[in-house]
Motif scaffolding. Structure first.
Motif, PDB file in Angstrom:
ATOM      1  N   GLU A 219      23.499   7.807 -50.317  1.00 18.21           N
ATOM      2  CA  GLU A 219      23.399   6.380 -50.605  1.00 18.21           C
ATOM      3  C   GLU A 219      22.709   5.653 -49.456  1.00 18.21           C
ATOM      4  O   GLU A 219      23.055   5.821 -48.293  1.00 18.21           O
ATOM      5  CB  GLU A 219      24.784   5.774 -50.823  1.00 18.21           C
ATOM      6  CG  GLU A 219      24.750   4.288 -51.152  1.00 18.21           C
ATOM      7  CD  GLU A 219      26.132   3.688 -51.303  1.00 18.21           C
ATOM      8  OE1 GLU A 219      26.217   2.480 -51.572  1.00 18.21           O
ATOM      9  OE2 GLU A 219      27.121   4.422 -51.139  1.00 18.21           O
ATOM     10  N   SER A 220      21.720   4.848 -49.796  1.00 21.03           N
ATOM     11  CA  SER A 220      20.998   4.073 -48.790  1.00 21.03           C
ATOM     12  C   SER A 220      21.009   2.605 -49.162  1.00 21.03           C
ATOM     13  O   SER A 220      20.740   2.240 -50.309  1.00 21.03           O
ATOM     14  CB  SER A 220      19.550   4.560 -48.666  1.00 21.03           C
ATOM     15  OG  SER A 220      18.818   3.726 -47.786  1.00 21.03           O
ATOM     16  N   LYS A 221      21.317   1.763 -48.180  1.00 17.50           N
ATOM     17  CA  LYS A 221      21.276   0.317 -48.387  1.00 17.50           C
ATOM     18  C   LYS A 221      20.046  -0.319 -47.754  1.00 17.50           C
ATOM     19  O   LYS A 221      19.806  -1.513 -47.941  1.00 17.50           O
ATOM     20  CB  LYS A 221      22.540  -0.321 -47.822  1.00 17.50           C
ATOM     21  CG  LYS A 221      23.814   0.116 -48.524  1.00 17.50           C
ATOM     22  CD  LYS A 221      25.036  -0.605 -47.984  1.00 17.50           C
ATOM     23  CE  LYS A 221      26.287  -0.173 -48.730  1.00 17.50           C
ATOM     24  NZ  LYS A 221      27.517  -0.853 -48.247  1.00 17.50           N
TER      25      LYS A 221
ATOM     26  N   ARG B 141      15.545   0.385 -40.916  1.00 15.50           N
ATOM     27  CA  ARG B 141      15.650   1.212 -42.108  1.00 15.50           C
ATOM     28  C   ARG B 141      16.120   2.616 -41.717  1.00 15.50           C
ATOM     29  O   ARG B 141      16.160   2.963 -40.543  1.00 15.50           O
ATOM     30  CB  ARG B 141      14.312   1.269 -42.850  1.00 15.50           C
ATOM     31  CG  ARG B 141      13.860  -0.091 -43.376  1.00 15.50           C
ATOM     32  CD  ARG B 141      12.585   0.025 -44.197  1.00 15.50           C
ATOM     33  NE  ARG B 141      12.097  -1.290 -44.592  1.00 15.50           N
ATOM     34  CZ  ARG B 141      12.529  -1.967 -45.653  1.00 15.50           C
ATOM     35  NH1 ARG B 141      13.460  -1.423 -46.441  1.00 15.50           N
ATOM     36  NH2 ARG B 141      12.052  -3.152 -45.949  1.00 15.50           N
ATOM     37  N   ASP B 142      16.442   3.421 -42.717  1.00 19.62           N
ATOM     38  CA  ASP B 142      16.960   4.766 -42.475  1.00 19.62           C
ATOM     39  C   ASP B 142      15.889   5.670 -41.861  1.00 19.62           C
ATOM     40  O   ASP B 142      14.691   5.535 -42.166  1.00 19.62           O
ATOM     41  CB  ASP B 142      17.441   5.393 -43.782  1.00 19.62           C
ATOM     42  CG  ASP B 142      18.619   4.664 -44.406  1.00 19.62           C
ATOM     43  OD1 ASP B 142      19.171   3.764 -43.743  1.00 19.62           O
ATOM     44  OD2 ASP B 142      18.971   4.993 -45.553  1.00 19.62           O
TER      45      ASP B 142
ATOM     46  N   GLU C   3      25.384   4.807 -39.496  1.00 22.52           N
ATOM     47  CA  GLU C   3      25.746   6.223 -39.529  1.00 22.52           C
ATOM     48  C   GLU C   3      24.707   7.022 -38.748  1.00 22.52           C
ATOM     49  O   GLU C   3      23.515   6.952 -39.044  1.00 22.52           O
ATOM     50  CB  GLU C   3      25.811   6.728 -40.973  1.00 22.52           C
ATOM     51  CG  GLU C   3      26.880   6.036 -41.815  1.00 22.52           C
ATOM     52  CD  GLU C   3      26.941   6.569 -43.231  1.00 22.52           C
ATOM     53  OE1 GLU C   3      26.512   7.735 -43.445  1.00 22.52           O
ATOM     54  OE2 GLU C   3      27.397   5.836 -44.121  1.00 22.52           O
ATOM     55  N   VAL C   4      25.177   7.771 -37.761  1.00 22.40           N
ATOM     56  CA  VAL C   4      24.302   8.579 -36.912  1.00 22.40           C
ATOM     57  C   VAL C   4      24.775  10.023 -36.999  1.00 22.40           C
ATOM     58  O   VAL C   4      25.930  10.313 -36.658  1.00 22.40           O
ATOM     59  CB  VAL C   4      24.325   8.094 -35.453  1.00 22.40           C
ATOM     60  CG1 VAL C   4      23.384   8.939 -34.595  1.00 22.40           C
ATOM     61  CG2 VAL C   4      23.960   6.612 -35.360  1.00 22.40           C
TER      62      VAL C   4
ATOM     63  N   VAL D 271      19.745  -0.982 -33.538  1.00 23.01           N
ATOM     64  CA  VAL D 271      19.804  -0.446 -34.896  1.00 23.01           C
ATOM     65  C   VAL D 271      20.514  -1.438 -35.808  1.00 23.01           C
ATOM     66  O   VAL D 271      21.635  -1.883 -35.522  1.00 23.01           O
ATOM     67  CB  VAL D 271      20.526   0.918 -34.925  1.00 23.01           C
ATOM     68  CG1 VAL D 271      20.517   1.503 -36.335  1.00 23.01           C
ATOM     69  CG2 VAL D 271      19.869   1.893 -33.951  1.00 23.01           C
ATOM     70  N   HIS D 272      19.856  -1.795 -36.900  1.00 31.05           N
ATOM     71  CA  HIS D 272      20.354  -2.757 -37.886  1.00 31.05           C
ATOM     72  C   HIS D 272      21.593  -2.212 -38.590  1.00 31.05           C
ATOM     73  O   HIS D 272      21.761  -0.991 -38.736  1.00 31.05           O
ATOM     74  CB  HIS D 272      19.251  -3.026 -38.906  1.00 31.05           C
ATOM     75  CG  HIS D 272      19.462  -4.223 -39.773  1.00 31.05           C
ATOM     76  ND1 HIS D 272      20.363  -4.241 -40.815  1.00 31.05           N
ATOM     77  CD2 HIS D 272      18.879  -5.445 -39.760  1.00 31.05           C
ATOM     78  CE1 HIS D 272      20.327  -5.419 -41.418  1.00 31.05           C
ATOM     79  NE2 HIS D 272      19.434  -6.174 -40.791  1.00 31.05           N
ATOM     80  N   GLN D 273      22.448  -3.111 -39.059  1.00 32.98           N
ATOM     81  CA  GLN D 273      23.647  -2.688 -39.781  1.00 32.98           C
ATOM     82  C   GLN D 273      23.277  -1.916 -41.052  1.00 32.98           C
ATOM     83  O   GLN D 273      22.252  -2.151 -41.675  1.00 32.98           O
ATOM     84  CB  GLN D 273      24.515  -3.886 -40.134  1.00 32.98           C
ATOM     85  CG  GLN D 273      23.867  -4.911 -41.039  1.00 32.98           C
ATOM     86  CD  GLN D 273      24.762  -6.113 -41.246  1.00 32.98           C
ATOM     87  OE1 GLN D 273      25.920  -6.138 -40.841  1.00 32.98           O
ATOM     88  NE2 GLN D 273      24.227  -7.136 -41.901  1.00 32.98           N
ATOM     89  N   PHE D 274      24.135  -0.959 -41.392  1.00 33.46           N
ATOM     90  CA  PHE D 274      24.036  -0.101 -42.582  1.00 33.46           C
ATOM     91  C   PHE D 274      22.893   0.920 -42.520  1.00 33.46           C
ATOM     92  O   PHE D 274      22.640   1.619 -43.503  1.00 33.46           O
ATOM     93  CB  PHE D 274      23.914  -0.929 -43.867  1.00 33.46           C
ATOM     94  CG  PHE D 274      25.151  -1.728 -44.186  1.00 33.46           C
ATOM     95  CD1 PHE D 274      26.290  -1.123 -44.677  1.00 33.46           C
ATOM     96  CD2 PHE D 274      25.169  -3.103 -43.976  1.00 33.46           C
ATOM     97  CE1 PHE D 274      27.427  -1.856 -44.963  1.00 33.46           C
ATOM     98  CE2 PHE D 274      26.296  -3.847 -44.257  1.00 33.46           C
ATOM     99  CZ  PHE D 274      27.437  -3.227 -44.744  1.00 33.46           C
TER     100      PHE D 274
END
Length: 265
Positions: free
Chosen positions: A251-253, A175-176, A142-143, A155-158
């Protein structure tokens, strides 16, 4: 009527607005919708259940809406939705969603996607982003709006990337990234705020100082969640801080990228 080059292969079921231009050797599938003023320059493939908004220009050898690179994908109907007035340069690939990821990949409006960018399945991209050459996003990224990504970054998934963030070239992001943050490195660490970009978008000096202080508070302890009420109480009326807090409460994974040793925060 649309301007269609005689060498283009366009399925009769495709929906093309009157002002669409399709150049030489393009292929357009049956479930494609092209809005007003869309231009496919040449050698472009647009397939799948793909919608491209008005004014978007797609350059040669881009592959838009072809099946996602996910071994779980089994031909189910999923979508790719691209907004208005985007520039999609040579060799860009954008894939539709998957059943397991919500069924849609969504790209906003006013974006620049330079040569070789890859937007994987189930990504959600905001407005006015800039992705430099060979940026790659894994699935479910998500950007948010006004994000700038330097060339060859991955950029890593999720992962989630907040508004007005900037990623340095050749960075590996796992990471986020908080809104307004600048990250760089392999693996990427937070280096400070995207001050130059924020000034260009009209942030006042006072707001920049507030946000810098809020970010310092955020990372002043071991657990960022314990700092959220402190930030909220300290700056209850700042729109920028409200944006930061909304991101932190989402929400963060993957967890947050934290400051590096030489970070200016």
């Amino acid at each position: 009527m649309p301007s269609l080059h005689p060498t283009a292969i366009i399925d009769p079921k495709a929906q093309l607005a009157d002002s669409v231009t399709v150049g030489p050797f393009c292929t357009v599938g049956p479930d494609v919708v092209l809005g007003e003023g869309v231009e496919l320059v040449s050698h472009v493939v647009v397939d799948g259940h793909t919608t491209i908004g008005k004014g978007t220009k797609v350059f040669p050898f881009a592959a838009i809406g072809t099946p996602p690179q996910d071994l779980k994908f089994n031909g189910e109907v999923t979508r790719l939705e691209i907004g208005e007035n985007n520039t999609i340069r040579e060799h860009v690939t954008m894939n539709p969603g998957t059943d397991g990821g919500g069924g849609v990949t969504r790209v906003g409006s006013g974006g620049l996607f330079m040569v070789g960018v890859h937007v994987a399945h189930d990504c959600l991209i905001g407005d006015h982003v800039i992705f430099a050459n060979n940026v790659v996003l894994a699935g479910h990224v998500e950007v948010d709006d006004h994000v700038v990504v330097g060339g060859h970054a991955a950029v890593h998934q999720f992962v989630r990337i907040g508004k007005h963030a900037m990623i340095g070239g050749a960075s590996a992001v796992e990471r986020d990234i908080i809104p307004f943050g600048t990250v760089i490195g392999n693996r990427a660490t937070l280096q400070g705020m995207n001050v130059v970009g924020m000034k260009r978008r009209g942030f006042s000096r006072a707001e920049l100082h507030i946000l810098r202080d809020a970010i310092r508070i955020l990372f002043s302890g071991d657990e960022v969640t314990t700092q959220i009420p402190v930030i909220e109480a300290t700056y209850p009326e700042s729109p920028g801080v409200a944006e930061l807090l909304a991101f932190l409460r989402g929400e963060s994974k993957r967890g947050l990228i934290r400051p590096g040793e030489d970070a200016q925060v």
